[in-house]
Structure formats: structure tokens, C-alpha cells
Scaffold this motif. Structure first.
Motif, mmCIF file in Angstrom:
data_model
loop_
_atom_site.group_PDB
_atom_site.id
_atom_site.type_symbol
_atom_site.label_atom_id
_atom_site.label_comp_id
_atom_site.label_asym_id
_atom_site.label_seq_id
_atom_site.Cartn_x
_atom_site.Cartn_y
_atom_site.Cartn_z
ATOM 1 N N PRO A 58 5.350 -17.494 -3.826
ATOM 2 C CA PRO A 58 5.669 -16.301 -3.041
ATOM 3 C C PRO A 58 4.700 -15.164 -3.352
ATOM 4 C CG PRO A 58 7.237 -16.572 -4.835
ATOM 5 C CD PRO A 58 6.407 -17.814 -4.810
ATOM 6 N N ASP A 59 4.414 -14.365 -2.337
ATOM 7 C CA ASP A 59 3.546 -13.203 -2.547
ATOM 8 C C ASP A 59 4.223 -12.204 -3.470
ATOM 9 O OD1 ASP A 59 1.510 -14.120 -0.916
ATOM 10 O OD2 ASP A 59 2.313 -13.161 0.883
ATOM 11 N N THR A 60 3.432 -11.547 -4.287
ATOM 12 C CA THR A 60 3.926 -10.442 -5.108
ATOM 13 C C THR A 60 3.173 -9.177 -4.706
ATOM 14 O OG1 THR A 60 2.352 -11.038 -6.860
ATOM 15 C CG2 THR A 60 4.609 -11.889 -7.053
ATOM 16 N N TYR A 61 3.749 -8.040 -5.058
ATOM 17 C CA TYR A 61 3.238 -6.771 -4.541
ATOM 18 C C TYR A 61 3.117 -5.731 -5.652
ATOM 19 C CZ TYR A 61 4.383 -8.820 -0.009
ATOM 20 O OH TYR A 61 4.445 -9.644 1.086
ATOM 21 N N LEU A 62 2.333 -4.710 -5.327
ATOM 22 C CA LEU A 62 2.122 -3.589 -6.241
ATOM 23 C C LEU A 62 2.001 -2.323 -5.415
ATOM 24 C CD1 LEU A 62 1.395 -2.702 -9.223
ATOM 25 C CD2 LEU A 62 -0.996 -2.945 -8.529
ATOM 26 N N CYS A 63 2.614 -1.258 -5.902
ATOM 27 C CA CYS A 63 2.483 0.033 -5.221
ATOM 28 C C CYS A 63 1.188 0.698 -5.673
ATOM 29 C CB CYS A 63 3.682 0.930 -5.560
ATOM 30 S SG CYS A 63 3.592 2.566 -4.786
ATOM 31 N N ASN A 64 0.302 0.946 -4.731
ATOM 32 C CA ASN A 64 -0.940 1.652 -5.019
ATOM 33 C C ASN A 64 -0.613 3.142 -5.124
ATOM 34 O OD1 ASN A 64 -3.401 3.107 -4.726
ATOM 35 N ND2 ASN A 64 -4.355 1.322 -3.771
ATOM 36 N N THR A 65 -0.712 3.660 -6.332
ATOM 37 C CA THR A 65 -0.296 5.045 -6.564
ATOM 38 C C THR A 65 -1.370 6.062 -6.187
ATOM 39 O OG1 THR A 65 -0.950 4.793 -8.894
ATOM 40 C CG2 THR A 65 1.375 4.454 -8.347
ATOM 41 N N TYR A 115 -0.382 5.195 -2.058
ATOM 42 C CA TYR A 115 1.053 4.954 -1.887
ATOM 43 C C TYR A 115 1.333 3.987 -0.749
ATOM 44 C CZ TYR A 115 2.253 8.055 -5.610
ATOM 45 O OH TYR A 115 2.368 8.594 -6.862
ATOM 46 N N LYS A 116 0.535 2.915 -0.748
ATOM 47 C CA LYS A 116 0.764 1.797 0.150
ATOM 48 C C LYS A 116 1.117 0.571 -0.669
ATOM 49 C CE LYS A 116 -2.361 3.390 3.807
ATOM 50 N NZ LYS A 116 -3.578 3.059 4.610
ATOM 51 N N CYS A 117 1.960 -0.277 -0.101
ATOM 52 C CA CYS A 117 2.371 -1.498 -0.780
ATOM 53 C C CYS A 117 1.309 -2.564 -0.523
ATOM 54 C CB CYS A 117 3.729 -1.958 -0.242
ATOM 55 S SG CYS A 117 4.533 -3.179 -1.277
ATOM 56 N N GLU A 118 0.732 -3.125 -1.591
ATOM 57 C CA GLU A 118 -0.372 -4.061 -1.451
ATOM 58 C C GLU A 118 -0.023 -5.412 -2.060
ATOM 59 O OE1 GLU A 118 -3.646 -2.127 -3.328
ATOM 60 O OE2 GLU A 118 -3.907 -0.654 -1.705
ATOM 61 N N SER A 154 10.474 -5.809 -2.654
ATOM 62 C CA SER A 154 11.521 -4.790 -2.748
ATOM 63 C C SER A 154 11.503 -4.102 -4.107
ATOM 64 C CB SER A 154 12.894 -5.410 -2.484
ATOM 65 O OG SER A 154 13.181 -6.420 -3.438
ATOM 66 N N THR A 155 11.208 -4.874 -5.166
ATOM 67 C CA THR A 155 11.168 -4.290 -6.511
ATOM 68 C C THR A 155 9.942 -3.417 -6.693
ATOM 69 O OG1 THR A 155 12.341 -6.193 -7.432
ATOM 70 C CG2 THR A 155 11.107 -4.830 -8.979
ATOM 71 N N ALA A 156 8.792 -3.924 -6.246
ATOM 72 C CA ALA A 156 7.543 -3.196 -6.471
ATOM 73 C C ALA A 156 7.377 -1.984 -5.578
ATOM 74 C CB ALA A 156 6.362 -4.143 -6.275
#
Length: 203
Positions: A132-139, A142-145, A158-160
Motif C-alpha cells: 500500500p502507498d504511504t504518505y507524508l505531509c510536506n510541511t 502543506y500538500k500530502c505526498e 489518513s494518519t500522515a
């Protein structure tokens, strides 16, 4: 010819998918011998690329062997070594290309490497799932990548990214001699040229 180990499990001269237990020497009579684990490929393990005879005491397991105490061994195993088992395809005369998983698609395909992979596609598919893809918030933006596979900073979307929103208020980018790229700071009541976080701090 068929070889029978001391545990009663047979080992055919052909590759087969099975649990194969290593031959157990008479207790106390001889020390365990391992002259096979040094070989890193199926071809060299079985010596099938040489004009000489195959290595009579070596066999190739498509996955690392497991010893009785649960520790993992090499793939090229000596039948005179301490007791072990091969939980996948085991070969003594041929190096067969098995099936390996593409964790992006979740589909198995025939390996191009002799001695690698599951013995059949059914066994492979039972252990093959798309990652599954995982994500990180670019601070900064502020976009979800989407993250690279295995990045420890990442989590499910949802967590990231559940709170991946730019801070409220007005900001400006302040540059100085020690920070030519600028530092994003909150604007005070009298500051000018301020804007939202993304506009002020992402350029």
C-alpha cells in the motif's frame, strides 16, 4: 535414485516443492560439516557449470534454510550440517527459475534467475500482495505526498495527512546574511508584504 534422510523424509534427485530435512549424522560419531554455505548461487552450489561432478553433499534451497533452533542459514546447504529444513523448492541437480512477487502490482512472475523464487505460481500468489502507498505531509507546501517505499517517516494517508493544513495567520519570508533562502516568520500587526503561509514560504 531416492535419498532417505534419517527423519524419513525422501529427497528426489529432481527439484521439488517440499520441506526437506537435512541428513542427521549418528549422534556423537562425527562433527557436523558445512562445506556448502560458501557458495552464493545455485549454479556454483550444485557445480553444474563445471565439467566435474556435482557437489554430492550440497543442495540449493530457494529460500534460506532454517535450523532446528530457528536460526536462518544459507541457501546452499550441506546435508552433513546440523539438522535443517528448506521451506521451499529444494534442488540437487538442476537450477530452476521459480516465481517471484512484484510488490507494486501484487502479481507473481517467472524469475530470470535460476534457483530463485517460489516453486510454483500458486504458492507465490499466496504470499504476494501489493504494497500500500504511504504518505507524508510536506510541511513546506502543506500538500500530502506519496512516499518512497520503506521511508520510516511515512504512514497511511489518513494518519500522515489528516492535519496537513497550512498554519493560520499571515507570514513573510525574512532573508539575512546567514540564511539566504529566507526564514518563514509570523507577521506582526505592523508588518507589510505578508500573505498566507503557502504564498509567503513556499517560493
Amino acid at each position: 535414485a531416492e535419498y532417505m534422510g534419517t527423519n524419513g523424509v525422501s529427497k528426489m534427485a529432481f527439484a521439488r516443492v517440499a520441506f526437506v530435512l537435512a541428513c542427521c549424522l549418528v549422534a556423537g560419531a562425527f562433527a557436523f560439516i558445512d562445506e556448502c554455505s560458501q557458495f552464493q548461487t545455485c549454479d556454483t552450489c550444485l557445480n553444474i557449470t563445471s565439467n566435474s561432478e556435482t557437489r554430492q553433499n550440497c543442495g540449493w534451497c530457494h529460500v534460506p534454510i532454517v535450523y532446528e533452533d530457528g536460526t536462518q542459514g544459507a541457501q546452499c546447504a550441506d546435508i552433513r550440517d546440523k539438522p535443517w529444513k528448506c521451506p521451499e523448492m529444494y534442488e540437487t541437480y538442476f537450477c530452476t527459475a521459480g516465481y517471484i512477487c512484484n510488490f507494486t502490482t501484487g502479481q507473481c512472475y517467472r524469475s530470470t534467475t535460476p534457483g530463485a523464487g517460489y516453486g510454483n505460481i500458486t504458492d507465490c500468489q499466496q504470499h504476494c500482495f501489493s504494497t500500500p502507498d504511504t504518505y507524508l505531509c510536506n510541511t513546506t507546501t502543506y500538500k500530502c505526498e506519496v512516499c518512497s517505499f520503506g521511508d520510516p517517516r511515512c504512514a497511511d494517508k489518513s494518519t500522515a495527512c489528516g492535519n496537513c493544513e497550512q498554519p493560520p495567520g499571515l507570514f513573510k519570508c525574512v532573508k539575512n546574511s546567514t540564511n539566504s533562502s529566507g526564514e518563514c516568520t509570523f507577521c506582526g500587526p505592523d508588518d507589510k508584504n505578508c500573505s498566507d503561509f503557502t504564498s509567503a514560504c513556499s517560493s
